[in-house]
Structure formats: structure tokens, C-alpha cells
Design a protein around this motif. Sequence first.
Motif, PDB file in Angstrom:
ATOM      1  N   ASN A 116      42.866  35.566  38.633  1.00 16.51           N
ATOM      2  CA  ASN A 116      42.876  36.347  38.883  1.00 16.51           C
ATOM      3  C   ASN A 116      43.183  36.641  39.897  1.00 16.51           C
ATOM      4  O   ASN A 116      43.624  37.612  40.709  1.00 16.51           O
ATOM      5  N   LEU A 119      47.089  36.388  40.463  1.00 14.76           N
ATOM      6  CA  LEU A 119      47.730  37.345  39.970  1.00 14.76           C
ATOM      7  C   LEU A 119      47.692  38.402  40.191  1.00 14.76           C
ATOM      8  O   LEU A 119      48.722  39.342  40.326  1.00 14.76           O
ATOM      9  N   LEU A 151      45.383  41.678  33.968  1.00  8.73           N
ATOM     10  CA  LEU A 151      46.021  40.460  32.970  1.00  8.73           C
ATOM     11  C   LEU A 151      46.893  41.435  31.673  1.00  8.73           C
ATOM     12  O   LEU A 151      47.465  40.737  31.089  1.00  8.73           O
ATOM     13  N   MET A 180      53.780  36.005  33.400  1.00 13.76           N
ATOM     14  CA  MET A 180      52.275  36.302  34.050  1.00 13.76           C
ATOM     15  C   MET A 180      52.158  36.296  35.710  1.00 13.76           C
ATOM     16  O   MET A 180      52.008  36.310  36.625  1.00 13.76           O
ATOM     17  N   ILE A 181      53.897  35.071  35.635  1.00 13.36           N
ATOM     18  CA  ILE A 181      54.201  35.167  37.156  1.00 13.36           C
ATOM     19  C   ILE A 181      55.984  35.022  37.439  1.00 13.36           C
ATOM     20  O   ILE A 181      56.957  35.053  36.369  1.00 13.36           O
TER      21      ILE A 181
END
Length: 262
Positions: A116, A119, A151, A180-181
Motif C-alpha cells: 500500500n 500504491l 486499491l 494497478m500499476i
Amino acid sequence: MSQATVLVDISDGVATLTLNRPDRMNAFNAAMHAEMRDALTEVKTSGARCCVLTGAGRAFCTGQDLADRVRKEGEPAPDLGASLEANYNRLIRLLKDLDMPVLAAVNGIAAGAGANLALACDIVIAARSAGFIQSFCKVGLIPDSGGTWVLPRLVGTARATALMMLGDKVSAEQAEAWGMIWRCVDDEALMPTALGMARHLAAQPTLGLALTRKALAASASNSLDDQLDLERDLQAIAGRSEDYREGVAAFMEKRPPRFQGR
């Protein structure tokens, strides 16, 4: 003298912070939290215009060092809420408070709070051998460090729920496919790619990029009307900047701009 748990390098307008407990897969202990807070404070006042966060050794960060949480018989249970407020919440807030783009160069496993933390960065680049694990469920905890906020916004509620309840590893390639990335690259290309992007961003109108960070952070909870008002207010600031004046002048004169981040 003990070894620094966070390495700081500032050059070419880029601040690179390296989590440096490779023998513990860069898991956080109290010393690393304190050094990370000091490092982010240093970056904020250093004149750097972009920040890169990465890890030493074979992991990016595996979250909390559970060896620091072993409880002897008869000892009271720790107050993890207080620990979050004093450490991880402060860390995420300091990261978000930087007036510059923040990149994560994920060089290996990013698990728990380490996932996290990655992220929470603006742009995430991961080595092909890297992976992301919401490992909290394996020890009876809930995802923290902003994970339950970020997320679902990246991959949707269904995927976020399954990842957090099952604790499955997501490969870097899958993370890229899911959004996500930003990008998955070969291992040997990770730092050249991340630092090349960071140097590029450091030469851009970083005041405008910092204002973009603020607008994006507010968009999840704002109504459209609120967001339009915020865009108006932030654009007024950007429109008075030296970078805007330089950008327009460079366009009219057909030359590359020379932005100063002001």
C-alpha cells in the motif's frame, strides 16, 4: 554505528529514497519509520522536484516487521490503532504532502503495508519479478496504510475484496494488466526506467504537477460541482506561475521550455 535504514540520494533534481533493511526484506520497525519521516521532511525542503521510492535487496517492502510485535506471555495486546496513527498514517500523509511527483520503483515483493506504500505513489513501475500481496488477512488484520481506499479505486471493488480476503499474490504483469500499476519492466531495466522518468518529471512544470496531485486526491470524494470549483481555484494558481509564462513563451518562440517549478 548502526546502519541507516533509509538511504537518501538527491541529484539532478531527483530524490531517491531506498528502504535499507534487506536482511528483513525492508520490513518497517520503529527506527525505519523515524528515518523515513526525517527523509521525507528533508526531501520536501531539499529543492528536489521528483521523488523515487525503492528498496534494497530482493524486496521492496514487506510491511511491518512482525519480530517487533512478538508479545511475551502476560503482556497486554498492543494498540495497533495507535501504532498506525503514529507511524503508517503519518508516513502516507507525509508522502502525499510532497509538492512533487512521487514514483515507486518496486524491485521485489511488496506486501502488506509495503504494497500500500507503493500504491500510494503517483506512478508505480515494477520489476517483472516483483509482486503485490495484501497479506493482512494471513495474520488476522485488516488492510491499512490507505489500502482500503486506494486499491478499490485502482482495480475495482470485486478484485480489491478478493485480494484482501484471500491474500493472493498479484504478479507485476497482472498488476499492469489490471491498471494497478503504470508499467512492468524487466528487472535490469527497473532503475534506469524509473530514474529516467524521474529526471524527465523533474524538468517539467512541477508546480502544475503538484497541483494536479491535489486535484486527483480530492476527486474521489468531491461532487462534479466541487471538483469544477477546485479546478478553477488550482488553475488560478497555475496561471500565475512562472512555469506557465515560460511554457507559453516557449510555445510561441518554438523552443524547448525551461521550467523551474515555480
